[in-house]
Design an enzyme around this catalytic site. Sequence first.
Site, short mmCIF file in Angstrom:
data_model
loop_
_atom_site.label_atom_id
_atom_site.label_comp_id
_atom_site.label_asym_id
_atom_site.label_seq_id
_atom_site.Cartn_x
_atom_site.Cartn_y
_atom_site.Cartn_z
CD GLU A 1 24.10 -5.71 0.06
OE1 GLU A 1 24.00 -5.65 1.29
OE2 GLU A 1 23.79 -6.72 -0.60
CG ASN B 1 27.23 -6.32 -6.24
OD1 ASN B 1 26.66 -6.41 -7.33
ND2 ASN B 1 27.03 -7.21 -5.27
CG HIS C 1 18.65 -10.35 -4.59
ND1 HIS C 1 18.97 -11.67 -4.80
CD2 HIS C 1 19.77 -9.74 -4.16
CE1 HIS C 1 20.25 -11.87 -4.47
NE2 HIS C 1 20.76 -10.71 -4.09
CD GLU D 1 24.42 -10.40 -4.72
OE1 GLU D 1 23.45 -10.56 -3.96
OE2 GLU D 1 25.46 -9.81 -4.37
CG ASP E 1 17.46 -14.35 -6.13
OD1 ASP E 1 17.16 -13.14 -6.14
OD2 ASP E 1 17.93 -14.91 -5.11
#
Length: 343
Positions: free
Chosen positions: A166, A207, A243, A271, A273
Amino acid sequence: MTHGSSRRRAPRRTRTAITVAAAGALAAAAALAFSPTAQAADTLGGAAAQSGRYFGAAVAPHLGEADYESTLNREFSSVVAENAMKWDATEPSPNQFSFSGGDELVAYAKEHGKSVRGHTLVWHAQQPGWVQGLTGDALRQAMRNHITKVAGHYTGQIDSWDVVNEAFEWDGSRRQSNLQKQLGDGWIEDAFRTAKAADPKAKLCYNDYGTDGINAKSDAIYRMVKDFRARGVPIDCVGFQSHLASNSDLGTYRQNLQRFADLGVHVQITELDVGGSGTAQANVYRQVTQACVAVARCNGITVWGVTDKYSWRAQETPLLFNDSYQKKEAYGAVLAALNSAAS
Ligand code: 9MR
């Protein structure tokens, strides 16, 4: 030719047996090839493995809970620590390392034949307090030492490391973290070179989130990866956190993965979701899975948790298993998409 001539010399009885055996093998192969149900796997990890991919989950310390552990054992072929390998957990005071949480997960993975993603060596968040106060060269040395010791501790046991997490803003500029302000643009490259020296075999990833299509942020990361590849900075993979929400626009999702893959790096959904429920949620999961399996260098998908119950977004029920570990509609969509990649 030896094989052919020995067959020619074989007595009649043997030849017949060979022919019958060969016909049987052919019939079995045909049944496998033409009947998708015969080869459809019934777990996420098993389905992903058919096309050489992993399907993983982020793991928090709930392995003592029977349903949690049995779901993880059965469905997932890769694990990542949701928090245990971050800087605040692994180096709470300067050069004092604490690997217990990460070690437990790595031991679990070894025992159950699962691969491990490492998350994350350098990030602006979840830094221990002592790092936040460092300036200039002291911060540079602390970053290098942290990478060297943590990646070194796990060397040979991590499939892919999120080396840097990030580091970009939505508009494509560098995030003004302590790392960026103290060390300047070169810190990301420095982190990758240090990680390479500590664990030469792990795939080294950058990432980030908000990179779910072609946009200003993914453009900036793309330029960085392209530059790193051109100059031989060791980067092997890009992680797309993903996300998402049920109404996320995934119009350029696959195309975005593909352009990164075309730079010669692996791409991974790291990650995943999706907030929501029912068919809308399942459709987003399906699209993401289909995009990954359509890109040859997309070698794995990780969902950010096993069950809605322990999700960081629990209110939004974003995972594949509900609070009582029942499979949700989204589970079926992902499983089918993985299986269709295999046939
Ligand atoms: O899921 C993690 C949560 O338990 C932690 O409290 C949080 C701390 O910042 O980090 C969460 O995981 C994050 C991941 O490490 C990086 N990408 C965003 C994830 C969700 O916030």
